[in-house]
Design a protein around this motif. Structure first.
Motif, PDB file in Angstrom:
ATOM      1  N   GLY A 356      56.693  54.384  22.778  1.00  0.00           N
ATOM      2  CA  GLY A 356      57.599  53.470  23.503  1.00  0.00           C
ATOM      3  C   GLY A 356      57.042  52.718  24.190  1.00  0.00           C
ATOM      4  O   GLY A 356      57.416  51.906  25.178  1.00  0.00           O
ATOM      5  N   LEU A 357      55.570  53.511  24.468  1.00  0.00           N
ATOM      6  CA  LEU A 357      54.611  52.462  26.127  1.00  0.00           C
ATOM      7  C   LEU A 357      54.292  51.334  24.891  1.00  0.00           C
ATOM      8  O   LEU A 357      53.953  50.138  26.124  1.00  0.00           O
ATOM      9  N   ALA A 358      53.625  51.381  23.924  1.00  0.00           N
ATOM     10  CA  ALA A 358      52.961  50.424  23.134  1.00  0.00           C
ATOM     11  C   ALA A 358      54.371  48.625  22.943  1.00  0.00           C
ATOM     12  O   ALA A 358      54.437  47.534  22.762  1.00  0.00           O
ATOM     13  N   ALA A 359      55.272  49.682  22.751  1.00  0.00           N
ATOM     14  CA  ALA A 359      56.762  48.411  22.841  1.00  0.00           C
ATOM     15  C   ALA A 359      56.883  47.617  24.103  1.00  0.00           C
ATOM     16  O   ALA A 359      57.392  46.409  23.923  1.00  0.00           O
ATOM     17  N   ALA A 360      56.965  48.469  25.335  1.00  0.00           N
ATOM     18  CA  ALA A 360      57.083  47.911  26.414  1.00  0.00           C
ATOM     19  C   ALA A 360      56.230  46.653  26.534  1.00  0.00           C
ATOM     20  O   ALA A 360      56.336  45.858  26.879  1.00  0.00           O
ATOM     21  N   ALA A 361      55.053  47.402  26.378  1.00  0.00           N
ATOM     22  CA  ALA A 361      54.010  46.632  26.630  1.00  0.00           C
ATOM     23  C   ALA A 361      54.015  45.039  25.818  1.00  0.00           C
ATOM     24  O   ALA A 361      53.587  44.188  26.480  1.00  0.00           O
ATOM     25  N   VAL A 362      54.216  45.243  24.196  1.00  0.00           N
ATOM     26  CA  VAL A 362      54.375  43.977  23.010  1.00  0.00           C
ATOM     27  C   VAL A 362      55.444  43.102  24.066  1.00  0.00           C
ATOM     28  O   VAL A 362      55.252  41.884  24.064  1.00  0.00           O
ATOM     29  N   GLY A 363      56.592  43.282  24.315  1.00  0.00           N
ATOM     30  CA  GLY A 363      57.916  43.280  24.837  1.00  0.00           C
ATOM     31  C   GLY A 363      57.853  42.653  26.013  1.00  0.00           C
ATOM     32  O   GLY A 363      57.700  41.376  25.975  1.00  0.00           O
ATOM     33  N   SER A 364      56.703  43.078  26.838  1.00  0.00           N
ATOM     34  CA  SER A 364      56.450  42.727  28.481  1.00  0.00           C
ATOM     35  C   SER A 364      55.825  41.487  28.128  1.00  0.00           C
ATOM     36  O   SER A 364      56.319  40.046  28.558  1.00  0.00           O
ATOM     37  N   ALA A 365      54.482  41.133  27.050  1.00  0.00           N
ATOM     38  CA  ALA A 365      53.922  40.004  27.205  1.00  0.00           C
ATOM     39  C   ALA A 365      54.718  38.854  26.775  1.00  0.00           C
ATOM     40  O   ALA A 365      53.509  38.167  26.614  1.00  0.00           O
ATOM     41  N   TRP A 366      55.206  39.530  25.483  1.00  0.00           N
ATOM     42  CA  TRP A 366      55.462  38.496  24.412  1.00  0.00           C
ATOM     43  C   TRP A 366      56.539  37.269  25.754  1.00  0.00           C
ATOM     44  O   TRP A 366      57.198  36.467  25.723  1.00  0.00           O
ATOM     45  N   ASN A 367      57.714  38.642  26.305  1.00  0.00           N
ATOM     46  CA  ASN A 367      58.644  37.682  27.185  1.00  0.00           C
ATOM     47  C   ASN A 367      57.642  36.930  28.285  1.00  0.00           C
ATOM     48  O   ASN A 367      58.561  35.960  28.515  1.00  0.00           O
ATOM     49  N   TYR A 368      56.544  37.259  29.026  1.00  0.00           N
ATOM     50  CA  TYR A 368      55.953  36.407  30.098  1.00  0.00           C
ATOM     51  C   TYR A 368      55.383  35.261  28.969  1.00  0.00           C
ATOM     52  O   TYR A 368      55.390  33.919  29.804  1.00  0.00           O
ATOM     53  N   ILE A 369      54.757  35.023  28.208  1.00  0.00           N
ATOM     54  CA  ILE A 369      54.064  34.276  27.601  1.00  0.00           C
ATOM     55  C   ILE A 369      55.318  33.353  27.004  1.00  0.00           C
ATOM     56  O   ILE A 369      54.778  31.670  27.730  1.00  0.00           O
ATOM     57  N   THR A 370      56.137  33.399  25.929  1.00  0.00           N
ATOM     58  CA  THR A 370      56.862  32.219  25.516  1.00  0.00           C
ATOM     59  C   THR A 370      57.907  32.261  26.970  1.00  0.00           C
ATOM     60  O   THR A 370      58.221  30.941  27.074  1.00  0.00           O
ATOM     61  N   ASN A 371      58.815  32.860  27.596  1.00  0.00           N
ATOM     62  CA  ASN A 371      59.460  32.424  28.946  1.00  0.00           C
ATOM     63  C   ASN A 371      58.754  31.099  29.795  1.00  0.00           C
ATOM     64  O   ASN A 371      58.994  30.387  30.340  1.00  0.00           O
ATOM     65  N   SER A 372      57.115  32.245  29.978  1.00  0.00           N
ATOM     66  CA  SER A 372      56.421  30.906  30.800  1.00  0.00           C
ATOM     67  C   SER A 372      55.900  29.372  29.909  1.00  0.00           C
ATOM     68  O   SER A 372      55.803  28.682  31.189  1.00  0.00           O
ATOM     69  N   ALA A 373      55.840  29.169  28.827  1.00  0.00           N
ATOM     70  CA  ALA A 373      55.628  28.424  28.326  1.00  0.00           C
ATOM     71  C   ALA A 373      56.926  27.520  27.562  1.00  0.00           C
ATOM     72  O   ALA A 373      57.051  26.034  27.596  1.00  0.00           O
ATOM     73  N   ILE A 374      57.683  27.939  28.076  1.00  0.00           N
ATOM     74  CA  ILE A 374      59.251  27.567  27.446  1.00  0.00           C
ATOM     75  C   ILE A 374      60.765  26.891  29.218  1.00  0.00           C
ATOM     76  O   ILE A 374      60.931  26.403  28.657  1.00  0.00           O
ATOM     77  N   THR A 375      60.772  28.658  28.838  1.00  0.00           N
ATOM     78  CA  THR A 375      62.207  28.293  29.707  1.00  0.00           C
ATOM     79  C   THR A 375      62.074  28.136  31.004  1.00  0.00           C
ATOM     80  O   THR A 375      62.508  26.963  31.804  1.00  0.00           O
ATOM     81  N   TRP A 376      60.184  28.255  31.578  1.00  0.00           N
ATOM     82  CA  TRP A 376      60.051  27.680  32.888  1.00  0.00           C
ATOM     83  C   TRP A 376      58.685  27.102  32.814  1.00  0.00           C
ATOM     84  O   TRP A 376      57.771  27.251  33.116  1.00  0.00           O
ATOM     85  N   ARG A 377      58.587  26.146  31.410  1.00  0.00           N
ATOM     86  CA  ARG A 377      57.621  25.731  31.595  1.00  0.00           C
ATOM     87  C   ARG A 377      57.136  24.243  32.258  1.00  0.00           C
ATOM     88  O   ARG A 377      58.161  23.373  32.990  1.00  0.00           O
ATOM     89  N   VAL A 378      56.094  23.949  32.810  1.00  0.00           N
ATOM     90  CA  VAL A 378      55.398  22.431  33.704  1.00  0.00           C
ATOM     91  C   VAL A 378      56.222  21.416  33.355  1.00  0.00           C
ATOM     92  O   VAL A 378      55.959  20.844  32.217  1.00  0.00           O
ATOM     93  N   ARG A 379      57.184  20.476  34.673  1.00  0.00           N
ATOM     94  CA  ARG A 379      57.230  19.444  33.527  1.00  0.00           C
ATOM     95  C   ARG A 379      56.387  18.970  34.170  1.00  0.00           C
ATOM     96  O   ARG A 379      55.543  18.449  35.369  1.00  0.00           O
TER      97      ARG A 379
END
Length: 379
Positions: A356-379
């Motif tokens: 469960g902890l591994a799933a949470a860690a992977v999910g959190s890292a994925w969400n943070y990295i991808t949303n920083s790069a795509i959803t809230w990327r510096v324009r």
């Protein structure tokens, strides 16, 4: 005024050449139009005999601040302005202003006239004489005073923040919250990649990020009352400051933004479970209730991240709606990735928590990295 030299051109005539600035004063602004003329006039009076320039870094103020700067700059070459679009944050504005300078020494001060510009000359002489890498104007030195410029609540909060910084980061400053200081530009150049663009307190970030101890001098000053405009300090700044303390205490292993993203995600778990708890007793199938809870939590997380975590890249209007669509899609992939990793690691019922902890860690890292790069990327 900066020194002017005569140089002979190829035709035997004379041309004017200005020496480069010895000192750049960086002033971050947001809706400070009424203070621009006053501050420039005060700088001319206080910095006689010094080759200086002032750079106003404006976060796209709605009151015409940058227009006021340009009006002065049109006839005063010591004044420059930088207009930042779709970017917010005092620390980021200060950093851009410092990095835009070619002067060997840079000062940072507010544009609200609460900082005593008459201190700049003494600070500069200390720096130019090689006696320090950093000179800080302190409100809490022997002759300093913050009482005239701060309410009792803000004064108490500032002292508490100062105590926490000195306790956790061991910074040798009586006023690490000061926004009024002077530093060698090459020091900022060296630590710039490690500095946070969020928050208000770049001084603390510079000192804590330096790989070697800095030679620091402090001079006391009286923190004056604001003459025009409104303070930009709000409750989110307090949270950003605490995030900066954690980031620097961890040696930048945990960034301020990632910490905020994680806190929002934790709150989202509570929202998810609360909605599920409310819906299930009403006879809804678990799948329907779970789907509703997931989308409610996603909307909660997205809104809070947009308001706080990525406040300097905040999405508005139609972009807010499209941003939510991207956020939901990326987080859905995060769920799939987390489930896949946890399934591979799950070996027995007694080890459910590790999976469960591994799933949470992977999910959190994925969400943070991808949303920083795509959803809230510096324009």
């Amino acid at each position: 005024m900066p020194d002017v030299e005569l140089a002979t051109d190829t035709s035997g005539g004379a041309s004017l050449q200005r020496r480069g600035a010895e000192l750049t004063v960086v002033v971050p602004t947001l809706n400070e139009r009424a203070n621009i003329d006053l501050l420039v006039a005060r700088l001319h009076k206080s910095l006689l005999g010094i080759n200086w320039e002032v750079v106003f870094v404006d976060d796209d103020s709605k009151d015409g601040t940058i227009a006021a700067v340009r009006d002065i700059a049109s006839h005063d070459y010591q004044v420059r302005g930088i207009r930042r679009i779709a970017r917010r944050g005092l620390a980021g504005a200060c950093l851009e202003g410092v990095l835009s300078s070619s002067a060997p020494i840079v000062a940072v001060m507010d544009g609200d006239l609460q900082h005593d510009e008459t201190c700049l000359a003494a600070m500069f002489e200390t720096m130019r004489g090689g006696g320090a890498d950093l000179v800080v104007a302190s409100r809490y030195g022997d002759d300093g005073d913050a009482n005239s410029g701060l309410s009792r609540l803000r004064s108490g909060g500032s002292r508490l923040a100062t105590h926490l910084a000195r306790l956790l980061l061991k910074v040798p400053l009586s006023d690490p919250m000061s926004g009024f200081f002077m530093v060698r530009r090459d020091i900022v150049d060296a630590v710039a990649p490690r500095l946070s663009r969020q928050g208000f307190k770049i001084l603390l970030d510079i000192v804590a990020s330096s790989p070697t101890p800095l030679r620091i001098r402090e001079i006391p000053y009286v923190f004056g009352p604001r003459l025009h405009g409104q303070s930009k300090l709000d409750s989110l700044i307090v949270l950003e400051y605490l995030g900066l303390l954690v980031a620097k205490a961890s040696g930048d292993l945990i960034s301020t933004r990632f910490l905020a993203f994680g806190l929002v995600g934790s709150a989202g778990v509570v929202v998810h479970l609360s909605v599920l708890h409310v819906l299930l007793p009403h006879g809804l199938p678990f799948t329907v209730a779970q789907t509703a809870a997931m989308f409610t939590a996603m909307a909660f997380n997205y809104t809070l991240n947009n308001t706080f975590t990525y406040r300097d890249q905040r999405r508005h209007g139609w972009r807010f709606v499209t941003g939510f669509a991207m956020f939901a899609a990326l987080c859905s992939f995060g769920v799939v990735a987390g489930v896949g990793v946890s399934t591979l690691l799950y070996t027995s019922p007694s080890r459910w928590w590790a999976a469960g902890l591994a799933a949470a860690a992977v999910g959190s890292a994925w969400n943070y990295i991808t949303n920083s790069a795509i959803t809230w990327r510096v324009r």
